[in-house]
Motif scaffolding. Structure first.
Motif, PDB file in Angstrom:
ATOM      1  N   ALA A 116       3.337  11.819  -9.346  1.00  0.00           N
ATOM      2  CA  ALA A 116       2.499  10.768  -8.752  1.00  0.00           C
ATOM      3  C   ALA A 116       1.257  11.370  -8.110  1.00  0.00           C
ATOM      4  CB  ALA A 116       3.296  10.000  -7.706  1.00  0.00           C
ATOM      5  N   HIS A 117       0.179  10.619  -8.116  1.00  0.00           N
ATOM      6  CA  HIS A 117      -1.035  11.016  -7.412  1.00  0.00           C
ATOM      7  C   HIS A 117      -1.843   9.767  -7.084  1.00  0.00           C
ATOM      8  CE1 HIS A 117      -3.707  10.504 -11.003  1.00  0.00           C
ATOM      9  NE2 HIS A 117      -2.586  10.756 -11.637  1.00  0.00           N
ATOM     10  N   GLY A 118      -2.709   9.880  -6.089  1.00  0.00           N
ATOM     11  CA  GLY A 118      -3.513   8.748  -5.665  1.00  0.00           C
ATOM     12  C   GLY A 118      -4.686   8.506  -6.598  1.00  0.00           C
ATOM     13  N   GLN A 119      -4.966   7.249  -6.854  1.00  0.00           N
ATOM     14  CA  GLN A 119      -6.156   6.908  -7.615  1.00  0.00           C
ATOM     15  C   GLN A 119      -7.392   6.998  -6.718  1.00  0.00           C
ATOM     16  OE1 GLN A 119      -6.163   3.543 -10.289  1.00  0.00           O
ATOM     17  NE2 GLN A 119      -3.932   3.322 -10.126  1.00  0.00           N
ATOM     18  N   VAL A 120      -8.510   7.317  -7.323  1.00  0.00           N
ATOM     19  CA  VAL A 120      -9.777   7.376  -6.592  1.00  0.00           C
ATOM     20  C   VAL A 120     -10.398   5.978  -6.613  1.00  0.00           C
ATOM     21  CG1 VAL A 120     -12.075   8.389  -6.476  1.00  0.00           C
ATOM     22  CG2 VAL A 120     -10.114   9.803  -7.167  1.00  0.00           C
ATOM     23  N   ILE A 121     -10.616   5.421  -5.431  1.00  0.00           N
ATOM     24  CA  ILE A 121     -11.147   4.067  -5.302  1.00  0.00           C
ATOM     25  C   ILE A 121     -12.601   4.138  -4.832  1.00  0.00           C
ATOM     26  CG2 ILE A 121     -10.824   1.800  -4.247  1.00  0.00           C
ATOM     27  CD1 ILE A 121      -8.493   2.754  -6.014  1.00  0.00           C
ATOM     28  N   GLU A 202      -2.904   5.633   1.938  1.00  0.00           N
ATOM     29  CA  GLU A 202      -2.424   5.084   0.669  1.00  0.00           C
ATOM     30  C   GLU A 202      -1.992   6.181  -0.303  1.00  0.00           C
ATOM     31  OE1 GLU A 202      -5.199   1.050   1.082  1.00  0.00           O
ATOM     32  OE2 GLU A 202      -5.545   2.457  -0.583  1.00  0.00           O
ATOM     33  N   PRO A 203      -2.828   7.159  -0.614  1.00  0.00           N
ATOM     34  CA  PRO A 203      -2.396   8.185  -1.576  1.00  0.00           C
ATOM     35  C   PRO A 203      -1.349   9.144  -1.019  1.00  0.00           C
ATOM     36  CG  PRO A 203      -4.582   8.713  -0.747  1.00  0.00           C
ATOM     37  CD  PRO A 203      -4.251   7.333  -0.242  1.00  0.00           C
ATOM     38  N   PHE A 204      -1.171   9.187   0.322  1.00  0.00           N
ATOM     39  CA  PHE A 204      -0.160  10.074   0.874  1.00  0.00           C
ATOM     40  C   PHE A 204       1.240   9.686   0.396  1.00  0.00           C
ATOM     41  CE2 PHE A 204       2.743  11.784   4.064  1.00  0.00           C
ATOM     42  CZ  PHE A 204       2.324  13.118   4.074  1.00  0.00           C
ATOM     43  N   THR A 205       1.395   8.450  -0.007  1.00  0.00           N
ATOM     44  CA  THR A 205       2.680   8.024  -0.558  1.00  0.00           C
ATOM     45  C   THR A 205       3.071   8.878  -1.754  1.00  0.00           C
ATOM     46  OG1 THR A 205       2.293   5.772   0.208  1.00  0.00           O
ATOM     47  CG2 THR A 205       3.939   6.054  -1.512  1.00  0.00           C
ATOM     48  N   ALA A 206       2.087   9.359  -2.503  1.00  0.00           N
ATOM     49  CA  ALA A 206       2.392  10.245  -3.640  1.00  0.00           C
ATOM     50  C   ALA A 206       3.053  11.533  -3.167  1.00  0.00           C
ATOM     51  CB  ALA A 206       1.114  10.544  -4.421  1.00  0.00           C
ATOM     52  N   ILE A 209       6.658  10.734  -2.550  1.00  0.00           N
ATOM     53  CA  ILE A 209       7.365  10.611  -3.826  1.00  0.00           C
ATOM     54  C   ILE A 209       7.721  11.990  -4.369  1.00  0.00           C
ATOM     55  CG2 ILE A 209       7.088   9.923  -6.244  1.00  0.00           C
ATOM     56  CD1 ILE A 209       5.428   7.537  -5.221  1.00  0.00           C
ATOM     57  N   SER A 210       6.799  12.924  -4.237  1.00  0.00           N
ATOM     58  CA  SER A 210       7.062  14.296  -4.685  1.00  0.00           C
ATOM     59  C   SER A 210       8.206  14.930  -3.888  1.00  0.00           C
ATOM     60  CB  SER A 210       5.795  15.136  -4.549  1.00  0.00           C
ATOM     61  OG  SER A 210       6.021  16.471  -4.957  1.00  0.00           O
ATOM     62  N   ILE A 211       8.192  14.723  -2.566  1.00  0.00           N
ATOM     63  CA  ILE A 211       9.273  15.233  -1.711  1.00  0.00           C
ATOM     64  C   ILE A 211      10.607  14.596  -2.101  1.00  0.00           C
ATOM     65  CG2 ILE A 211      10.155  15.249   0.665  1.00  0.00           C
ATOM     66  CD1 ILE A 211       7.207  15.437   1.569  1.00  0.00           C
ATOM     67  N   ASN A 212      10.578  13.293  -2.346  1.00  0.00           N
ATOM     68  CA  ASN A 212      11.809  12.597  -2.716  1.00  0.00           C
ATOM     69  C   ASN A 212      12.401  13.140  -4.012  1.00  0.00           C
ATOM     70  OD1 ASN A 212      11.512  10.968  -0.472  1.00  0.00           O
ATOM     71  ND2 ASN A 212      10.595   9.267  -1.602  1.00  0.00           N
ATOM     72  N   THR A 217      15.905  12.392  -1.840  1.00  0.00           N
ATOM     73  CA  THR A 217      16.011  11.661  -0.581  1.00  0.00           C
ATOM     74  C   THR A 217      15.015  10.507  -0.572  1.00  0.00           C
ATOM     75  OG1 THR A 217      16.045  11.940   1.827  1.00  0.00           O
ATOM     76  CG2 THR A 217      14.326  13.136   0.616  1.00  0.00           C
ATOM     77  N   HIS A 218      14.852   9.881   0.577  1.00  0.00           N
ATOM     78  CA  HIS A 218      13.845   8.829   0.770  1.00  0.00           C
ATOM     79  C   HIS A 218      13.077   9.185   2.036  1.00  0.00           C
ATOM     80  CE1 HIS A 218      15.725   6.492  -2.378  1.00  0.00           C
ATOM     81  NE2 HIS A 218      16.888   6.623  -1.769  1.00  0.00           N
ATOM     82  N   ALA A 219      12.120  10.062   1.897  1.00  0.00           N
ATOM     83  CA  ALA A 219      11.418  10.644   3.043  1.00  0.00           C
ATOM     84  C   ALA A 219      10.518   9.621   3.734  1.00  0.00           C
ATOM     85  CB  ALA A 219      10.583  11.841   2.590  1.00  0.00           C
TER      86      ALA A 219
END
Length: 231
Positions: A116-121, A202-206, A209-212, A217-219
């Protein structure tokens, strides 16, 4: 259950998806009135019934109903955007959001072979939350709940062991989201700055997801060194 300081009528756009359903459940569990929105009421009603069944036996729980997106928004105090980035702008532009506090937890993400990675907006100078504010200038948009696991929202724990970061340009609107964070973590959310900082949240969620994926887990996020007034 801790009684909410203020009881809101909350419309959750994307209320039939995992994140929207989970947030709706958490809000209603703490006494708020929740309307789950979807493209059609026929899709939203069965999910609302599922959430209502989950709340059976929870003292003081609020009601949960289902409606079309526009109908859900019409009488709401707070509108939560928990929808995919694809189609986000068209949906927001179609909603009756004038005068409402809008909480965006939309994460514009993309996925490839590396994860996963953040899209550039807007060339790096925008975010989903800022797009919502531009499309609904007579509403007040804040960003929150970006980094909370949908799996945990629907889980059995009374509260999640994490912090909710809230960004926005209106102190009053941020205050609404900060209070709603109690429904998730049992403590107020953390004021994390201006709306433009949604570009980082917003992109930090990626990253989560990588940690998970790595640790199965569900970090979540915890912020140290912040006094939440004894919470």
């Amino acid at each position: 259950m801790t009684e909410p300081v203020t009881s809101y009528r909350i419309a959750v756009m994307g209320g039939t998806g995992p994140q929207g359903k989970g947030l709706g459940y958490r809000f209603a569990r703490q006494g708020h009135t929740v309307v789950l929105g979807s493209r059609s009421a026929e899709k939203a009603v069965p999910v609302a019934e599922e959430v209502t069944a989950r709340l059976a036996g929870v003292e003081g729980a609020g009601t949960v109903s289902g409606a079309s997106n526009a109908e859900a928004c019409a009488e709401a105090d707070v509108v939560v955007l928990a929808v995919p980035w694809d189609g986000h702008d068209d949906l927001v532009a179609s909603l009756p959001l004038e005068g409402k506090t809008v909480v965006s937890c939309v994460n514009p993400l993309a996925f490839d072979k590396r994860g996963a990675h953040g899209q550039v907006i807007n060339g790096g100078e925008g975010s989903a939350a800022e797009s919502a504010q531009a499309l609904a200038p007579e509403a007040t948009v804040v960003g929150a709940f970006h980094n909370v696991s949908a799996v945990l929202l629907w889980g059995e724990e009374e509260y999640l062991d994490e912090d909710v970061l809230v960004v926005g340009d209106s102190v009053d609107a941020k205050g609404v989201a900060i209070e709603l964070a109690r429904s998730v973590s049992g403590r107020p959310g953390i004021d994390a700055g201006k709306l433009r900082l949604a570009r980082q949240l917003e992109p930090f969620t990626a990253v989560l997801i990588s940690i998970n994926r790595k640790y199965k887990t569900h970090a979540g996020i915890r912020i140290s060194g912040v006094d939440l007034g004894g919470e």
